[in-house]
Scaffold this motif. Sequence first.
Motif, mmCIF file in Angstrom:
data_model
loop_
_atom_site.group_PDB
_atom_site.id
_atom_site.type_symbol
_atom_site.label_atom_id
_atom_site.label_comp_id
_atom_site.label_asym_id
_atom_site.label_seq_id
_atom_site.Cartn_x
_atom_site.Cartn_y
_atom_site.Cartn_z
ATOM 1 N N MET A 194 14.914 -12.235 -24.993
ATOM 2 C CA MET A 194 15.671 -12.475 -26.240
ATOM 3 C C MET A 194 15.516 -12.254 -27.594
ATOM 4 S SD MET A 194 16.437 -17.066 -25.855
ATOM 5 C CE MET A 194 17.432 -16.040 -24.166
ATOM 6 N N PRO A 195 14.380 -12.244 -27.893
ATOM 7 C CA PRO A 195 14.023 -12.327 -29.674
ATOM 8 C C PRO A 195 14.220 -10.886 -30.163
ATOM 9 C CG PRO A 195 12.472 -12.902 -28.502
ATOM 10 C CD PRO A 195 12.737 -12.457 -27.492
ATOM 11 N N ASP A 196 14.542 -9.764 -28.908
ATOM 12 C CA ASP A 196 15.389 -9.119 -29.724
ATOM 13 C C ASP A 196 17.047 -8.831 -29.944
ATOM 14 O OD1 ASP A 196 12.779 -7.464 -30.533
ATOM 15 O OD2 ASP A 196 12.338 -6.194 -28.724
ATOM 16 N N LEU A 197 17.307 -8.773 -28.918
ATOM 17 C CA LEU A 197 18.081 -9.090 -28.129
ATOM 18 C C LEU A 197 18.979 -10.009 -29.383
ATOM 19 C CD1 LEU A 197 20.502 -7.905 -26.994
ATOM 20 C CD2 LEU A 197 20.727 -10.053 -25.151
ATOM 21 N N PHE A 198 18.695 -10.727 -29.464
ATOM 22 C CA PHE A 198 19.205 -11.809 -30.356
ATOM 23 C C PHE A 198 19.232 -11.523 -31.647
ATOM 24 C CE2 PHE A 198 18.270 -15.718 -34.027
ATOM 25 C CZ PHE A 198 19.148 -16.520 -33.000
ATOM 26 N N ARG A 199 18.006 -10.623 -32.478
ATOM 27 C CA ARG A 199 18.712 -10.666 -33.645
ATOM 28 C C ARG A 199 19.806 -9.118 -33.512
ATOM 29 N NH1 ARG A 199 14.976 -8.202 -38.185
ATOM 30 N NH2 ARG A 199 13.613 -9.993 -37.737
ATOM 31 N N TRP A 200 19.920 -8.595 -32.492
ATOM 32 C CA TRP A 200 20.857 -7.640 -32.862
ATOM 33 C C TRP A 200 21.714 -8.732 -32.341
ATOM 34 C CZ3 TRP A 200 21.869 -2.377 -33.564
ATOM 35 C CH2 TRP A 200 23.216 -2.212 -32.840
ATOM 36 N N LEU A 201 22.618 -9.377 -31.682
ATOM 37 C CA LEU A 201 23.371 -10.175 -31.688
ATOM 38 C C LEU A 201 24.068 -10.860 -32.667
ATOM 39 C CD1 LEU A 201 23.744 -10.533 -27.669
ATOM 40 C CD2 LEU A 201 24.799 -8.757 -29.133
ATOM 41 N N MET A 202 23.166 -10.833 -33.415
ATOM 42 C CA MET A 202 23.477 -12.453 -34.525
ATOM 43 C C MET A 202 23.913 -11.530 -35.957
ATOM 44 S SD MET A 202 23.823 -15.297 -34.064
ATOM 45 C CE MET A 202 23.087 -16.639 -32.705
ATOM 46 N N GLN A 203 22.968 -9.936 -35.720
ATOM 47 C CA GLN A 203 23.614 -9.325 -37.289
ATOM 48 C C GLN A 203 24.406 -8.862 -36.829
ATOM 49 O OE1 GLN A 203 20.725 -6.785 -38.819
ATOM 50 N NE2 GLN A 203 19.123 -8.653 -38.358
ATOM 51 N N TYR A 204 25.830 -8.270 -35.325
ATOM 52 C CA TYR A 204 26.310 -7.127 -34.770
ATOM 53 C C TYR A 204 27.332 -7.613 -33.794
ATOM 54 C CZ TYR A 204 23.166 -4.559 -38.146
ATOM 55 O OH TYR A 204 22.152 -3.821 -39.322
#
Length: 714
Positions: A194-204
Amino acid sequence: MSEYLLRGYARRVAKGAWWLATPWLMRERLEFLRQRAAAQARATLFTALVEAERNRLVLRERGMPVPAVAPLDLFDDAAVSEAAGLPPSGILWSAVSPQGVADRGSATRFLIDLWRKRADLRTRFPLALESGHHGGFAQWLQNEGAAELRLGDSALQLVLDALAAGVADPARQALLSNKVLWPLSPHGLTPAGMPDLFRWLMQYGGSESGLPQEALWWLFLQAAQNPARELMLAYAFTPAWQELHPDGLTVFGREAFCAWFAAEYGASGRWVDPSTWPDWERPALQIRNGYWARSTWRAAHPDALADEEHARALLAWLSSPAAGLSDAARAWCGRLDAASVARELAQPGVNMIGHFCYASGLRVSAESMVEAMGRVGVSASLRDVWTDAKDDPHHVDFRGMEYYDVTIVHTQPEPFFDEAYQRTHLFERSPRSYRIGYWYWEFDSIPDSWVGHAEKVDEVWAATEFVARGLRDRLAIPVRTLFPGVKLAPYERRSKSYFGLSKEPFTFLFTFHMMSVMERKNPLGLIRAFSTAFGADENVRLVLKTSFGERHPVQLQELRDAAAGANITVIDQVYSPDEVLSLMDACDAYVSLHRSEGLGLTMAEAMLMGKPVIATNFSGNVDFMDESNSLLVPYKLVKLGKPIPPYDAKLEWAEPSVEHAAQLMRRVYENQQWAREVGARGKASAEANLSLDAAGRRIAARLEEIKALRRAAR
């Protein structure tokens, strides 16, 4: 200073001078620079994701453990801001007060705020965000919760509507359909990823798919509620995992799958303890899955799925030490109701791969086949073939595995047939199932490329003899005519005014899909026939209902221009299946001057409604339309004369008589009692010949033939 540096300096000076001399272009230049910087940042983040996955794979290849990932605390503003790599204002909104709940979006944000702030509610209603408006959380809101939160009646209803709306569904669908991100991070909605996916989806994520931020938040919060379910869903849509652990969600294989997953991704916690999982599927389906996954079972009981007697023998063996199962799995088998499970194991069934989320005739056909089979006791395991972002966001609901020995691939040979399994996120089972293509076509000869596609199936089914004849001429494999069956789904009866139409005029209707080739559907010919039959001062109207016009803007404008000045309404809008049938019900007659049809589903539906139907006397619809039950328009066969993709110029189709169609429309309008009698005869004929029960019996009979042939060939 070197010559190279001097040239670079000169270029920068020249560029600066040009920018100063053309200030009116500054806005465009700044936007270009902003987009370039954003693209570079996006590429940097994606590279980091790829590098992290590469490092993980290297560790596993060396037999080293993958470091555990610190869980993301979605309820800590500082933690989520750091995880997203954005300031709080970039991922959070101003708090929504109860008085600020004014629409669906604000209601959704209010619920997210409430869920993040109230640990007591999370403890009391742990699955609130996925239980919808019927769960305990919704009941609490309707009782003491509304008063406690100071929600007025209208705000409460908006909050309940938000709970029922499937807020996270579009976000999950966008993730599953991302051909780059999902294979890279299939575990991204579990605590381990979740941490990596959260960063990606929140940014892009929002900018890539046009999703509001609250949809992304809802997805992550929903995933955090039930991480074990997220792991099971991830397996169901990750073919690489399915290949490694083909029965990974069954009681026979989930321990090995969880042990592998924990080692691969550094996961730990109760959610990777399969003893805490609920059963993902019914016992009979788990046993079927294990049977196809384990050659030892098939060798010991080669006819286990042939009949109840052999199925009971398999169950007895599985309950014994001879099968070599774990104590827990053997005990599970021993607790089963052997008689009922054996009965279900012996029942016929198919795996159905088709367009269950794409608004089209193909979806209606697939759904009809599934219901037809169900009526005669043939089960179906369903997978949706994803097409594009406009699909209904329910791809995740179609997660059946290849449990049965026959798979029907109900999608056209082009463009998706060769990648149907990839688009369903399903690994092709080994041993391979008996594979059937269910294909539609609109001509009496098929494209050359279809011959190659047919090499990937064992036989082909067609809905009508018109289609089957063209297939048989070119294919060496069996071709069967198996009508899918037609029924009217439940729909709400609505007045013409619901669709923006006047109540008074007698109304003809034609519905078609812009993606189905407008020239073939021939609405321009219908406009000419209607304009020939009626003057602008007469109390009669033609409605042309289409969709996806934005993908064919030139043709849509051509349609609107042709309709201008006449009593013709063009509706370009995606309606729900319920609304499409409601519109048909609200109109008085149905007309199709098609040049060719593989089936003619809308004509069959109109007949079932008792509407008088006028249609071209050519192609698939003449399997169920004749002079006794409808009004047929004569035609001449003509060559296309030019390529109209996907059709070649040399192909022939019908050119229906505009004059004869105009005469029939005139007669229907002037003699409406006679028209109702035509409609009644059509309804009786359609009910007798197009029923789902009859279609189901024909399909079941063919499946029994296939079963017998395969047993004889062993």
